[in-house]
Motif scaffolding. Structure first.
Motif, PDB file in Angstrom:
ATOM      1  N   ASP A 489      39.554  38.356  61.498  1.00  0.00           N
ATOM      2  CA  ASP A 489      40.709  38.190  60.627  1.00  0.00           C
ATOM      3  C   ASP A 489      40.579  36.873  59.866  1.00  0.00           C
ATOM      4  O   ASP A 489      40.253  35.829  60.463  1.00  0.00           O
ATOM      5  CB  ASP A 489      42.001  38.191  61.441  1.00  0.00           C
ATOM      6  CG  ASP A 489      42.223  39.500  62.172  1.00  0.00           C
ATOM      7  OD1 ASP A 489      42.067  40.554  61.529  1.00  0.00           O
ATOM      8  OD2 ASP A 489      42.537  39.457  63.379  1.00  0.00           O
ATOM      9  N   PHE A 490      40.865  36.918  58.573  1.00  0.00           N
ATOM     10  CA  PHE A 490      40.702  35.748  57.720  1.00  0.00           C
ATOM     11  C   PHE A 490      41.948  35.566  56.861  1.00  0.00           C
ATOM     12  O   PHE A 490      42.548  36.538  56.395  1.00  0.00           O
ATOM     13  CB  PHE A 490      39.500  35.910  56.780  1.00  0.00           C
ATOM     14  CG  PHE A 490      38.210  36.260  57.468  1.00  0.00           C
ATOM     15  CD1 PHE A 490      37.359  35.265  57.926  1.00  0.00           C
ATOM     16  CD2 PHE A 490      37.844  37.588  57.669  1.00  0.00           C
ATOM     17  CE1 PHE A 490      36.165  35.586  58.556  1.00  0.00           C
ATOM     18  CE2 PHE A 490      36.659  37.918  58.290  1.00  0.00           C
ATOM     19  CZ  PHE A 490      35.812  36.912  58.737  1.00  0.00           C
ATOM     20  N   THR A 491      42.310  34.304  56.633  1.00  0.00           N
ATOM     21  CA  THR A 491      43.355  33.977  55.648  1.00  0.00           C
ATOM     22  C   THR A 491      42.906  32.758  54.869  1.00  0.00           C
ATOM     23  O   THR A 491      42.073  31.956  55.338  1.00  0.00           O
ATOM     24  CB  THR A 491      44.710  33.667  56.328  1.00  0.00           C
ATOM     25  OG1 THR A 491      44.563  32.547  57.208  1.00  0.00           O
ATOM     26  CG2 THR A 491      45.231  34.879  57.079  1.00  0.00           C
ATOM     27  N   TRP A 492      43.462  32.591  53.687  1.00  0.00           N
ATOM     28  CA  TRP A 492      43.113  31.464  52.812  1.00  0.00           C
ATOM     29  C   TRP A 492      44.230  31.257  51.812  1.00  0.00           C
ATOM     30  O   TRP A 492      45.115  32.102  51.647  1.00  0.00           O
ATOM     31  CB  TRP A 492      41.781  31.720  52.093  1.00  0.00           C
ATOM     32  CG  TRP A 492      41.780  32.970  51.263  1.00  0.00           C
ATOM     33  CD1 TRP A 492      42.098  33.083  49.944  1.00  0.00           C
ATOM     34  CD2 TRP A 492      41.445  34.299  51.688  1.00  0.00           C
ATOM     35  NE1 TRP A 492      41.995  34.392  49.513  1.00  0.00           N
ATOM     36  CE2 TRP A 492      41.582  35.159  50.563  1.00  0.00           C
ATOM     37  CE3 TRP A 492      41.050  34.843  52.916  1.00  0.00           C
ATOM     38  CZ2 TRP A 492      41.348  36.522  50.641  1.00  0.00           C
ATOM     39  CZ3 TRP A 492      40.802  36.208  52.978  1.00  0.00           C
ATOM     40  CH2 TRP A 492      40.940  37.024  51.859  1.00  0.00           C
ATOM     41  N   GLU A 493      44.195  30.129  51.123  1.00  0.00           N
ATOM     42  CA  GLU A 493      45.152  29.831  50.075  1.00  0.00           C
ATOM     43  C   GLU A 493      44.421  29.579  48.766  1.00  0.00           C
ATOM     44  O   GLU A 493      43.301  29.037  48.768  1.00  0.00           O
ATOM     45  CB  GLU A 493      45.992  28.601  50.440  1.00  0.00           C
ATOM     46  CG  GLU A 493      46.913  28.819  51.625  1.00  0.00           C
ATOM     47  CD  GLU A 493      47.754  27.590  51.926  1.00  0.00           C
ATOM     48  OE1 GLU A 493      47.682  26.606  51.133  1.00  0.00           O
ATOM     49  OE2 GLU A 493      48.465  27.609  52.953  1.00  0.00           O
ATOM     50  N   LEU A 494      45.046  29.956  47.663  1.00  0.00           N
ATOM     51  CA  LEU A 494      44.479  29.714  46.342  1.00  0.00           C
ATOM     52  C   LEU A 494      44.969  28.370  45.820  1.00  0.00           C
ATOM     53  O   LEU A 494      46.152  28.033  45.983  1.00  0.00           O
ATOM     54  CB  LEU A 494      44.886  30.810  45.360  1.00  0.00           C
ATOM     55  CG  LEU A 494      44.452  32.236  45.679  1.00  0.00           C
ATOM     56  CD1 LEU A 494      44.969  33.175  44.597  1.00  0.00           C
ATOM     57  CD2 LEU A 494      42.945  32.336  45.797  1.00  0.00           C
ATOM     58  N   PRO A 495      44.095  27.615  45.192  1.00  0.00           N
ATOM     59  CA  PRO A 495      44.555  26.382  44.537  1.00  0.00           C
ATOM     60  C   PRO A 495      45.546  26.722  43.418  1.00  0.00           C
ATOM     61  O   PRO A 495      45.525  27.830  42.860  1.00  0.00           O
ATOM     62  CB  PRO A 495      43.266  25.790  43.968  1.00  0.00           C
ATOM     63  CG  PRO A 495      42.160  26.446  44.705  1.00  0.00           C
ATOM     64  CD  PRO A 495      42.658  27.802  45.074  1.00  0.00           C
ATOM     65  N   GLN A 496      46.406  25.770  43.078  1.00  0.00           N
ATOM     66  CA  GLN A 496      47.389  26.018  42.026  1.00  0.00           C
ATOM     67  C   GLN A 496      46.719  26.326  40.691  1.00  0.00           C
ATOM     68  O   GLN A 496      47.275  27.051  39.861  1.00  0.00           O
ATOM     69  CB  GLN A 496      48.303  24.800  41.871  1.00  0.00           C
ATOM     70  CG  GLN A 496      49.339  24.667  42.978  1.00  0.00           C
ATOM     71  CD  GLN A 496      50.339  23.568  42.691  1.00  0.00           C
ATOM     72  OE1 GLN A 496      50.056  22.658  41.917  1.00  0.00           O
ATOM     73  NE2 GLN A 496      51.502  23.659  43.304  1.00  0.00           N
ATOM     74  N   SER A 497      45.527  25.777  40.470  1.00  0.00           N
ATOM     75  CA  SER A 497      44.835  25.992  39.195  1.00  0.00           C
ATOM     76  C   SER A 497      44.317  27.411  39.043  1.00  0.00           C
ATOM     77  O   SER A 497      43.952  27.836  37.947  1.00  0.00           O
ATOM     78  CB  SER A 497      43.672  25.002  39.060  1.00  0.00           C
ATOM     79  OG  SER A 497      42.763  25.150  40.145  1.00  0.00           O
ATOM     80  N   VAL A 498      44.247  28.159  40.139  1.00  0.00           N
ATOM     81  CA  VAL A 498      43.810  29.559  40.098  1.00  0.00           C
ATOM     82  C   VAL A 498      45.073  30.420  40.080  1.00  0.00           C
ATOM     83  O   VAL A 498      45.812  30.492  41.061  1.00  0.00           O
ATOM     84  CB  VAL A 498      42.930  29.904  41.306  1.00  0.00           C
ATOM     85  CG1 VAL A 498      42.522  31.379  41.265  1.00  0.00           C
ATOM     86  CG2 VAL A 498      41.695  29.011  41.322  1.00  0.00           C
TER      87      VAL A 498
END
Length: 572
Positions: A489-498
């Protein structure tokens, strides 16, 4: 295959001259035509490699007008494109930015607005130039028709698997070759010039690009039939099997080989295709003659600068390959000529001029300031006697379109060295001493005598790929991964610039070293279409309690590919 010559530039200083027109009466003109802002014609050819030009030493091709421009202007013998494919190269020319920055390729939905807002046609138009465009635009942008005051944008029509792909535009009710149509549109643009302001005309020919859907591939005008009719084209250089076998599997099984089969895998195909390629370039040359004649007739020739460049090179059977895309000189080097009739001098220049330098040069010629975000430089200092451009000892070369049939690659070039690697399989590396091995046949990667050079160029590639990446391609952060019961299982966050996500790719490896080489020996998701910032996948071959490492990259809301994240361990 051909005889080439290389001329090393000597430092030449040019002093610009101003000519005043004097008259006896009070109404005398103060300034002559040579002191006005110049007209600029930019000619871009499609797939014309650097040596497909008589002036480059090619004794087979007929390009008298291009040769004349080179003899009378500045000829850049080592000009290159930063990305050897039409879409990204044209986006780079419009924006004066690397593909690493603008991130436009065939998968992207559109060119980013901020990079089009300061593109060269906008800036020249805002500076008072009458702007025109005819031919292949090649970049997705919703408001492309608004970039130029006058335009007609067209390319080959793939829906026709025959010559109609090149013969569907009409002049006076007759269907004509796209090359003839583009030349005629240019002459009409010049004839319509009112003389109240300078003009900038961009001509983007579709030739000599092969018409891929057609068995014949190359279609030229009848005037070209006599060219090379009694000539046997010599076989391609590096045609032995060993040069093909040296390629990584992704190249051997990809489009470079597929298109070789379309064009060069029999002697008959090879003769037809190479002759057709040269004949189509000669067709452009004939249109340049007509354009220059029209400039003379309108009295504009002495104040009109002509810039000629190819959008990328082309393999003509070398290494048993076709197409472009790879970072060999066959596909990276292109012709580049800047003919400025006001200077009245010829220069042979061997500096590493780039496609992103062309818009900066046009702005410099027009007296317009270069935007701070542009990465290209004006070539005028070289034409004025400078030994080289500022901080131009090493240039980045790249082809980032992540497409199954064309492996993406990146690397650097200096005047002496070229290094490149394949993005998805960076273990495949190549290093060449260009001073001793211009054909790029002796790969020095495994030679211990060149370990220091290899390490230096690897580091330079790493540095430039980060330096030239914009914030919009930033990598995901806040990675978290865990495994259990045969799943990960994986999670991540996108930078605001994306702004958003359309897809992701996760690589899971058993060691940091394998992960650095993009070797997902435990799992490689490939491109997964998804907008959620999470994934749960079964992972075959991954034992409970095994130490593992992962990283991720995402495609943004316009399907532009971003950078890999920092490595992360996966917990149990």
């Amino acid at each position: 295959m051909h005889k080439y010559f290389h001329v090393t530039v000597s430092a030449c200083l040019l002093v610009a001259s101003c000519f005043l027109v004097s008259c006896a009466d009070a109404g005398a003109e103060e300034v002559g035509a040579a002191n006005e802002r110049p007209n600029i014609i930019f000619i871009l050819t499609d797939d014309q490699r650097w040596d497909a030009l008589g002036y480059a030493g090619n004794e087979l091709i007929s390009t008298p007008e291009m040769d004349r421009l080179a003899r009378e202007g500045a000829y850049f013998s080592h000009a290159m494109v930063t990305t050897p494919i039409c879409a990204a190269s044209r986006a780079s020319i419009l924006s004066s930015r690397y593909e690493r920055t603008h991130r436009f390729d065939f998968q992207a939905k559109a060119m980013r607005e901020e990079y089009m807002a300061d593109s060269y046609p906008i800036l020249l138009r805002d500076a008072g130039y009458r702007t025109g465009f005819y031919g292949k635009f090649g970049v997705k942008y919703a408001a492309q028709g608004d970039l130029f005051e006058e335009s007609d944008m067209y390319d080959r029509l793939d829906k026709y698997p025959d010559k109609r792909g090149y013969y569907y535009k009409q002049l006076d009710g007759d269907s004509v070759h796209l090359t003839r149509y583009t030349g005629e549109m240019a002459q009409r643009f010049i004839r319509d010039n009112k003389g109240d302001r300078p003009f900038s005309l961009s001509l983007c020919f579709s030739a000599p690009h092969a018409h891929d859907p057609a068995p014949e591939q190359y279609f030229w005008e009848p005037e070209g039939d006599k060219l090379l009719a009694d000539t046997q084209i010599p076989p391609p250089a590096l045609g032995d099997d060993r040069y093909f076998d040296a390629q990584p599997p992704a190249v051997r099984n990809g489009f470079n080989r597929l298109r070789w089969g379309w064009r060069y895998d029999t002697p008959e195909k090879y003769q037809h295709s190479v002759k057709g390629y040269y004949r189509m370039i000669s067709g452009i040359d004939r249109e340049i003659a007509g354009i220059r004649a029209e400039l003379e007739a309108k009295g504009l020739a002495d104040n009109t600068i002509i810039i000629l460049m190819g959008d990328n090179g082309q393999f003509l059977g070398e290494r048993q390959l076709a197409g472009k895309w790879l970072l060999y000189d066959n596909s990276v080097r292109v012709p580049l000529i800047v003919f400025d009739p006001r200077r009245g001098k010829h220069l042979d220049l061997d500096a590493m001029a780039l496609n992103i330098d062309v818009p900066a040069t046009m702005l410099d010629l027009a007296g317009v300031d270069r935007p701070a975000g542009w990465q290209g430089q004006s070539l005028l200092p070289l034409m004025d006697g400078a030994d080289d451009l500022v901080d131009r000892d090493t240039v980045l070369l790249e082809h980032l379109w992540d497409f199954a049939n064309i492996p993406p690659s990146e690397g650097v070039r200096t005047k002496k060295w070229k290094y490149f690697r394949y993005v998805n399989e960076p273990a495949y590396e190549e290093l060449y001493n260009l001073e001793e091995d211009r054909a790029e046949t002796i790969n020095l990667v495994d030679n211990p005598d060149f370990t220091a050079t290899l390490d230096r160029l690897r580091a330079k590639t790493n540095a430039l790929t980060l330096e030239l990446s914009d914030d919009h391609s930033a990598a995901p952060t806040a990675l978290a991964g865990k495994s259990g019961r045969g799943r990960a299982d994986f999670t991540w966050e996108l930078p605001q610039s994306v702004g958003g996500q359309t897809a992701y790719q996760i690589i899971l490896a058993s060691s940091p070293e394998k992960l650095a080489l993009n070797d997902g020996d435990l799992w490689n998701s490939g491109e997964v279409v998804a907008t959620e910032n999470s994934a749960s996948e079964p992972v075959a071959g991954y034992a409970a309690g095994q130490q593992a490492y992962w990283k991720i990259r995402v495609w943004d809301e316009e399907h532009r590919l971003g950078r890999y994240s920092e490595p992360q361990t996966i917990s149990q």
